[in-house]
Design a protein around this motif. Structure first.
Motif, mmCIF file in Angstrom:
data_model
loop_
_atom_site.group_PDB
_atom_site.id
_atom_site.type_symbol
_atom_site.label_atom_id
_atom_site.label_comp_id
_atom_site.label_asym_id
_atom_site.label_seq_id
_atom_site.Cartn_x
_atom_site.Cartn_y
_atom_site.Cartn_z
ATOM 1 N N PRO A 1 55.838 -35.950 44.873
ATOM 2 C CA PRO A 1 55.938 -37.201 44.109
ATOM 3 C C PRO A 1 55.163 -38.320 44.801
ATOM 4 O O PRO A 1 55.218 -38.450 46.012
ATOM 5 N N GLY A 2 54.448 -39.095 44.001
ATOM 6 C CA GLY A 2 53.668 -40.205 44.540
ATOM 7 C C GLY A 2 52.341 -39.799 45.160
ATOM 8 O O GLY A 2 51.644 -40.634 45.735
ATOM 9 N N ILE B 1 51.068 -34.942 36.496
ATOM 10 C CA ILE B 1 50.706 -36.238 37.055
ATOM 11 C C ILE B 1 51.798 -37.271 36.808
ATOM 12 O O ILE B 1 52.259 -37.935 37.731
ATOM 13 N N PHE B 2 52.258 -37.407 35.552
ATOM 14 C CA PHE B 2 53.161 -38.541 35.313
ATOM 15 C C PHE B 2 54.581 -38.251 35.771
ATOM 16 O O PHE B 2 55.253 -39.157 36.262
ATOM 17 N N VAL C 1 46.479 -42.806 36.729
ATOM 18 C CA VAL C 1 47.700 -43.093 37.469
ATOM 19 C C VAL C 1 48.914 -42.669 36.647
ATOM 20 O O VAL C 1 49.113 -43.151 35.538
ATOM 21 N N GLY C 2 49.708 -41.757 37.202
ATOM 22 C CA GLY C 2 50.944 -41.356 36.538
ATOM 23 C C GLY C 2 52.074 -42.319 36.868
ATOM 24 O O GLY C 2 52.156 -42.826 37.988
ATOM 25 N N THR C 3 52.925 -42.557 35.900
ATOM 26 C CA THR C 3 54.045 -43.476 36.139
ATOM 27 C C THR C 3 55.256 -43.028 35.349
ATOM 28 O O THR C 3 55.128 -42.373 34.320
ATOM 29 N N GLN C 4 56.432 -43.343 35.856
ATOM 30 C CA GLN C 4 57.660 -43.082 35.112
ATOM 31 C C GLN C 4 58.683 -44.153 35.463
ATOM 32 O O GLN C 4 58.845 -44.520 36.611
ATOM 33 N N ILE D 1 49.200 -43.359 32.768
ATOM 34 C CA ILE D 1 49.778 -42.358 31.873
ATOM 35 C C ILE D 1 51.291 -42.316 32.077
ATOM 36 O O ILE D 1 51.750 -42.064 33.191
ATOM 37 N N TYR D 2 52.035 -42.588 30.997
ATOM 38 C CA TYR D 2 53.500 -42.607 31.126
ATOM 39 C C TYR D 2 54.178 -41.518 30.305
ATOM 40 O O TYR D 2 55.405 -41.480 30.224
ATOM 41 N N GLY D 3 53.390 -40.622 29.723
ATOM 42 C CA GLY D 3 53.975 -39.547 28.940
ATOM 43 C C GLY D 3 52.904 -38.578 28.502
ATOM 44 O O GLY D 3 51.714 -38.780 28.782
ATOM 45 N N SER E 1 54.664 -39.213 39.307
ATOM 46 C CA SER E 1 54.108 -40.536 39.650
ATOM 47 C C SER E 1 52.885 -40.379 40.552
ATOM 48 O O SER E 1 52.678 -41.154 41.485
ATOM 49 N N ALA E 2 52.082 -39.372 40.267
ATOM 50 C CA ALA E 2 50.894 -39.095 41.090
ATOM 51 C C ALA E 2 49.664 -39.795 40.506
ATOM 52 O O ALA E 2 49.681 -40.244 39.364
ATOM 53 N N SER E 3 48.611 -39.881 41.310
ATOM 54 C CA SER E 3 47.382 -40.528 40.860
ATOM 55 C C SER E 3 46.163 -39.674 41.183
ATOM 56 O O SER E 3 46.141 -38.991 42.204
ATOM 57 N N ILE E 4 45.177 -39.758 40.318
ATOM 58 C CA ILE E 4 43.852 -39.184 40.573
ATOM 59 C C ILE E 4 42.923 -40.377 40.760
ATOM 60 O O ILE E 4 42.764 -41.181 39.846
ATOM 61 N N LYS F 1 51.632 -50.288 38.720
ATOM 62 C CA LYS F 1 50.658 -49.194 38.795
ATOM 63 C C LYS F 1 49.272 -49.617 38.297
ATOM 64 O O LYS F 1 48.265 -49.267 38.904
ATOM 65 N N ASP G 1 56.733 -46.273 45.574
ATOM 66 C CA ASP G 1 55.682 -45.561 44.845
ATOM 67 C C ASP G 1 56.188 -44.434 43.955
ATOM 68 O O ASP G 1 55.531 -44.072 42.983
ATOM 69 N N ALA G 2 57.337 -43.836 44.302
ATOM 70 C CA ALA G 2 57.847 -42.709 43.509
ATOM 71 C C ALA G 2 59.347 -42.578 43.766
ATOM 72 O O ALA G 2 59.831 -42.891 44.852
#
Lengths: 333, 333
Positions: free
Chosen positions: A248-249, A270-271, B278-281, B254-256, A274-277, B154, B97-98
């Motif tokens: 995560p992260g 990725i989501f 960037v993934g987020t939740q 990206i949240y989903g 909560s990861a990032s590219i 994010k 961050d996560a």
């Protein structure tokens, strides 16, 4: 003076050492008598015309170290005879996150370092690290800076993090390994041969996997225990092999696409983590200063594979193309 | 008390309002008499068993607002009768961050808000914004927080940035639109109908494109002038349509992945632009406080599409599934 010039896009075989006038510094500029430069893959791309914003004729080389030889009008913060290493870019601009539209590197579009002399803006000068030879300092700028920014500014690597360097051996990956080990990260690598893995382990990596082994995808999670940061300059097809092993992260930092452009990934990987590219290129002057301070504090030296005199600069280019395995190729004046 | 319970994974048709005992707060916990909750797509996924970490039986609902009704032992920072809105998660942990591994949301795995009462840790309470009704406050937590973190923490959205909201209409996208307009960003949207675009423009968007139009890929760069931040909850196949229109340093958040999981992208588009995916939740408690302060300062209110009494909570769920178009579905007690 002699300089490695380029007037066509017929590949590295078509470049030649040319006789050119010694350049004169304009206002705010300095002339540096170069002692060492290094060869990067970008020179190979440029000689084939495969680089954004091609402009000919060009002198090649964006890494350089030497001594200050002449000062242009209005330059007050440089000293004749000072030993310096050159920030490899120009016109980054005010935004730390990305370069301005007119940013460019030495050695196309700006004049290059594989030459007896170069003229650059005075702000491109930084003191040569005292623990390095000119060869070592001249091997560092582009790939060291790219690795520094990728790991530290973009990847936010911390002591204790687990880093996967996907495809070790090239300049960026090798500097990344040295920086991350000095920071206190747990570093794992993938490589094309066991020799290269052993070499990485001797530099402080905890272990490695052969990317030629189709099973590495299954092993990477177990070997690493979960990845915080990935450093990858050729993210296809490696990407799908490590994305399931990220924590995560996690930050997957991409600094090139030498194995092809198309990457397919699972948005959920990725989501939900909560990861990032994160895309990165080169680095700004602040990154360069930060890297030099770190290199100095940890007495890091580049890995040099081989050194060629300026008269054999073309052979140095062909060596990178055909025979390179681990570390930097240097040209000395 | 009544609560919307779930004992099977046979879909939203199988949920029912159940009679349950009023819960008692333990040490460090408070009981809240709920006044309003809202419905999210996650409840639909949960009723079908399509959510990570399924645990039955469950009471549904992770958004809630109401009044503090009873204090558990050792609670000193809450007042009986205080009007509150609930942070929708538990156990985020120390890393901004996560979330930590045991992070979860109210309404599975923790008890839910579509009920007359809920018991939560005292730290989940925040003051209800004074300019909002209970319905408005209860419509905000999950989607508002997700939008806030996606854009601000994010996406690092700034005043003057250009934001593309890919697929406006849902809760996260609608809050994102309101927050970004209040911040001073230039917001563009894609949507499935001109009605929805017009609705977004009436909220402050500068313009929009129909994602049903195969030509939108060609138009998005011209319409927006280049994108700094993308907010996307369904990044396939939209991703390939906007990635060429991003500016250097862009953040694609990206949240989903409601439109399918596989995303293919061109590594060069990302690294040569120093861009990030960037993934987020959800968001952490600090994001929640930051969002509430911003919402208060700008007097932002959620867009509510329709409100149902608790007795019709199941109809509210089916409305989201079958008839939803723009804004939040609320349940009132």
């Amino acid at each position: 003076m002699k300089a490695l010039g380029m007037t066509s896009t017929d590949g590295p075989e078509a470049v030649a050492l040319e006789e050119m006038p010694v350049p004169e510094p304009g206002p705010g500029e300095v002339r540096v008598k170069l002692a060492a430069a290094s060869i990067n893959h970008r020179e190979l791309f440029i000689t084939r015309g495969m680089y954004p914003g091609m402009k000919l004729p060009a002198t090649l080389g964006c890494d350089g170290a030497g001594t200050v030889d002449a000062l242009g009008e209005g330059v007050s913060d440089a000293t004749l005879g000072a030993e310096v290493v050159l920030y490899p870019g120009r016109n980054w601009g005010p935004d730390r996150d990305a370069p301005a539209a007119d940013f460019g590197l030495l050695g196309m579009p700006f004049s290059g370092t594989i030459a007896d002399y170069i003229v650059v803006p005075a702000e491109n000068l930084a003191p040569k690290p005292a623990h390095m030879t000119f060869e070592e300092a001249g091997a560092m700028p582009l790939t060291g800076l790219t690795a520094w920014r990728a790991l530290m500014f973009k990847g936010k690597l911390k002591a204790g993090d687990t880093l996967l360097i996907s495809g070790v051996g090239g300049g960026v990956a090798t500097f990344g390994l040295a920086f991350a080990v000095a920071l206190g990260a747990n570093v794992y690598v993938t490589a094309e041969s066991q020799d290269v893995i052993d070499r990485a382990v001797s530099m402080g990596a905890k272990g490695g996997l052969l990317y030629t082994d189709p099973e590495w995808r299954r092993q990477v999670g177990k070997l690493t225990g979960g990845i915080d940061v990935v450093l990858d300059g050729a993210p296809s097809p490696s990407f799908a092999n490590y994305v399931r092993a990220i924590k995560p992260g996690a930050r997957i930092v991409i600094y090139g696409s030498t194995a092809g452009n198309e990457i397919t990934f699972n948005a959920t990987d990725i989501f939900l983590k909560s990861a990032s590219i994160v895309g990165t290129q080169v680095g700004d002057p602040q990154d360069f200063r930060d890297m030099l301070a770190f290199v100095d504090a940890h007495k890091i030296k580049p890995v040099i594979e081989r050194s060629f005199p300026l008269a054999q600069a073309k052979e140095a280019l062909l060596h990178l193309q055909d025979k390179h395995s681990f570390g930097k190729i240097v040209v000395t004046m």
